[in-house]
Motif scaffolding. Structure first.
Motif, PDB file in Angstrom:
ATOM      1  N   LYS A   1       0.794  -1.222   0.000  1.00 49.67           N
ATOM      2  CA  LYS A   1       0.000   0.000   0.000  1.00 49.67           C
ATOM      3  C   LYS A   1       0.831   1.279   0.000  1.00 49.67           C
ATOM      4  O   LYS A   1       0.293   2.365  -0.163  1.00 49.67           O
ATOM      5  N   SER A   2       2.136   1.156   0.230  1.00 52.09           N
ATOM      6  CA  SER A   2       3.027   2.315   0.183  1.00 52.09           C
ATOM      7  C   SER A   2       4.000   2.134  -0.973  1.00 52.09           C
ATOM      8  O   SER A   2       4.050   1.088  -1.604  1.00 52.09           O
ATOM      9  N   GLY A   3       4.816   3.153  -1.225  1.00 55.39           N
ATOM     10  CA  GLY A   3       5.794   2.974  -2.298  1.00 55.39           C
ATOM     11  C   GLY A   3       6.287   4.243  -2.956  1.00 55.39           C
ATOM     12  O   GLY A   3       6.878   4.190  -4.036  1.00 55.39           O
ATOM     13  N   GLN A   4       6.101   5.410  -2.328  1.00 53.12           N
ATOM     14  CA  GLN A   4       6.616   6.664  -2.874  1.00 53.12           C
ATOM     15  C   GLN A   4       7.172   7.512  -1.748  1.00 53.12           C
ATOM     16  O   GLN A   4       6.696   7.441  -0.612  1.00 53.12           O
ATOM     17  N   GLY A   5       8.189   8.315  -2.086  1.00 54.33           N
ATOM     18  CA  GLY A   5       8.752   9.194  -1.060  1.00 54.33           C
ATOM     19  C   GLY A   5       9.930   9.993  -1.577  1.00 54.33           C
ATOM     20  O   GLY A   5      10.194  10.053  -2.782  1.00 54.33           O
ATOM     21  N   LEU A   6      10.645  10.611  -0.648  1.00 54.79           N
ATOM     22  CA  LEU A   6      11.816  11.422  -0.959  1.00 54.79           C
ATOM     23  C   LEU A   6      13.012  10.537  -1.288  1.00 54.79           C
ATOM     24  O   LEU A   6      13.197   9.477  -0.686  1.00 54.79           O
ATOM     25  N   ILE A   7      13.829  10.977  -2.228  1.00 52.35           N
ATOM     26  CA  ILE A   7      15.023  10.241  -2.663  1.00 52.35           C
ATOM     27  C   ILE A   7      16.207  11.196  -2.635  1.00 52.35           C
ATOM     28  O   ILE A   7      16.134  12.295  -3.196  1.00 52.35           O
ATOM     29  N   VAL A   8      17.299  10.782  -1.999  1.00 52.47           N
ATOM     30  CA  VAL A   8      18.469  11.666  -1.884  1.00 52.47           C
ATOM     31  C   VAL A   8      19.752  10.907  -2.220  1.00 52.47           C
ATOM     32  O   VAL A   8      19.806   9.677  -2.164  1.00 52.47           O
TER      33      VAL A   8
END
Length: 557
Positions: A202-209
């Motif tokens: 159900k999750s799978g997106q966010g910040l990438i650094v």
């Protein structure tokens, strides 16, 4: 593989980028469209339902045995997938499509359209295929309930599903929340849903650094808004990075709607959410001002891409791959996974998905990217279908054990092998000899990389996310309490659907225009109260009331 040459449908002309076909094949069940079922020796037979009764060479529960005897043909409409449409003309030419036809006994006559605009034209034409795979909730005003009211979708009763799709009934009835999500307020089951089979999915997106830069600069991966700001500042001042934070307006919208950057400022999400049963609209709350002020600060100090309002994803990718940018955001597979794979041979290049931002290190984010159990497109039988019982039997296959394996993993011996009792993808899909990405290769054999009429398996995801960095990112991005606030899979009352669509469009258009102006300083944040007053004058309280009524109705089901 077959190279796509032109638009086509087996046996008929097809729509071209929004132009409607001159005619459609006859509805399912016509004698002219029936064919012999596949023989048992051609793939064997598959049981449907939970109880096994031996009947000759096949196994059955109720009246369904796969391949279905005298299954015949049915017309099936869907949009083309960019993952395979450069190599194939039609879904039924994919290895997956061919296997589906062999295992079920049905002959799919595909009706492909270019995009959702073309699909809506098809729906308005009155000449419908027997079944359609489409995200009515997102793309059709009023969603599935209105499509039933408009005479497009064949409404299925519980008894109809129990009799003609027993495995589907088992999948949706075991969890009361799922059953509510596949029904309209009138109690109709609107189609065969894509169901997320595990919380991990159900999750799978966010910040990438660039975590290699963080390590070089002696910085921990950021958790707070201040730490993220300090990291960007260090990228710019100590490493000379041209665009520390490279995102587009759509990326910013996703960060705000998914609540990935809102918790530090006391805001759950910019989107609509539910707090103790009460509907709230994040972009109409005072806390939203502080979120915008943070973005304004990043922009003013040259930490946010100055071209965020016009930059496209291709440019963002180029900037992140070449070191021109040091932070962005996106999905675990198509963005993070693609970037890691593309630069796998680049020395000292490393990426990490970071925790959704909080006010104090160690806090749990209030929100994050999080889906309901039922998402995406639904496979619905249309009112043009002359034999909906037969088509229901076709879609039921996706919820059988064999259908589950096919839709999630593909064809044994080709796209996966069984190892220690578990399906493991082969190099054909994970290290494709023709240079296809994992997404492209998987799209030829299964639908788990997208969605379809089946229950998605978490073991698909754990293999698709083959890099450790992806698994670590998914773990961080899943750390939130979004479930406590998530708007359920409501259905807007058909009588309110037109007003709801109009209000939503007008309010969100104004909101998006003002977000850009506030961030770029074209509109002072001192005028935020005037922005709230404008939302009120445009009818945001009426919108909230409509959604609240839908939430109350959903909870009463």
């Amino acid at each position: 593989m077959r190279k796509r040459r032109s638009w086509k449908k087996k046996g008929t002309a097809l729509m071209m980028a929004g132009a409607l076909a001159a005619s459609m094949l006859a509805g399912c069940g016509n004698d002219a469209n029936t064919t012999e079922a596949n023989p048992a020796g051609d793939g064997g037979q598959t049981e449907a339902g939970g109880q096994n009764d031996s009947q000759g060479e096949g196994e059955t529960t109720g009246s369904i045995t796969y391949p279905v005897a005298d299954a015949g043909k049915f017309t099936f409409g869907m949009t083309l997938s960019s993952s395979w449409s450069d190599r194939y003309d039609s879904f039924d030419e994919l290895p997956l499509g061919k296997e589906l036809e062999k295992e079920t006994g049905f002959d799919m006559e595909m009706v492909h359209v270019e995009n959702k605009q073309a699909m809506n034209l098809l729906l308005a034409s009155g000449e419908l295929p027997d079944a359609i795979s489409y995200n009515f909730k997102s793309n059709y005003t009023g969603g599935e309930a209105k499509a039933i009211q408009d005479g497009l979708i064949f409404p299925m009763s519980e008894e109809f599903v129990k009799e003609n799709a027993p495995d589907y009934w088992k999948a949706i009835s075991e969890n009361p929340e799922i059953l509510k999500q596949v029904k309209t307020p009138e109690g109709d089951i609107y189609g065969f849903a894509f169901i997320l089979g595990d919380e991990l999915l159900k999750s799978g997106q966010g910040l990438i650094v660039r975590d290699d830069w963080c390590e070089e600069l002696g910085l921990e991966l950021p958790e707070t808004a201040d730490e993220f700001y300090n990291m960007l500042k260090a990228f710019k001042e100590e490493k000379g990075v041209e665009i520390p934070f490279c995102v587009s307006t759509s990326t910013i919208g996703a960060l705000l709607n998914n609540g990935i950057v809102t918790s530090p400022f006391g805001l759950v999400t910019m989107d609509t959410y539910v707090d103790n049963g009460k509907v709230e609209i994040g972009y109409a709350r005072q806390e939203f001002k502080e979120v915008l002020a943070w973005f304004r600060k990043l922009y003013e100090e040259g930490l946010l891409d100055p071209n965020f309002a016009t930059v496209d994803q291709e440019t963002i990718t180029a900037n992140m791959l070449t070191g021109k940018a040091g932070a962005s955001a996106g999905a675990c597979g198509s963005i993070l996974g693609t970037w890691l794979t593309t630069n796998k041979d680049v020395e000292d290049y490393s990426l990490a998905g970071t925790k959704n931002l909080v006010a104090k290190r160690g806090d749990t984010p209030m929100y994050g990217h999080y889906n309901n159990d039922v998402v995406g497109s639904v496979a619905s039988i249309t009112t043009s279908c002359e034999n909906p019982e037969k088509v229901a039997q076709f879609f039921n296959y996706g919820y059988t054990e064999e259908g589950h394996m096919l839709y999630n993993f593909g064809i044994e011996g080709e796209s996966y092998e069984m190892q220690d009792g578990k399906p493991v993808y082969t190099d054909l899909v994970l290290n494709n000899p023709d240079g296809l990405t994992a997404n492209q290769a998987l799209s030829e054999y299964q639908l788990a990389v997208g969605n379809g009429p089946f229950v998605q398996d978490k073991d698909y995801l754990l293999q698709y996310y083959k890099e450790d960095e992806q698994k670590e990112a998914l773990e961080r991005w899943s750390d939130h309490t979004a479930k406590d606030y998530k708007l359920p899979a409501i259905t807007i009352n058909a009588d309110d659907s037109g007003e709801y669509a109009s209000l939503t469009s007008e309010l969100q258009t104004y909101r998006d225009e003002m977000i850009i102006k506030f961030i770029r300083g074209e509109e002072s944040l001192d005028n935020f109260d005037a922005y709230l007053n404008t939302l009120n004058s445009m009818g945001i309280e009426r919108l909230r009331e409509i959604i609240q009524n839908a939430v109350d109705e959903y909870n009463s089901r």
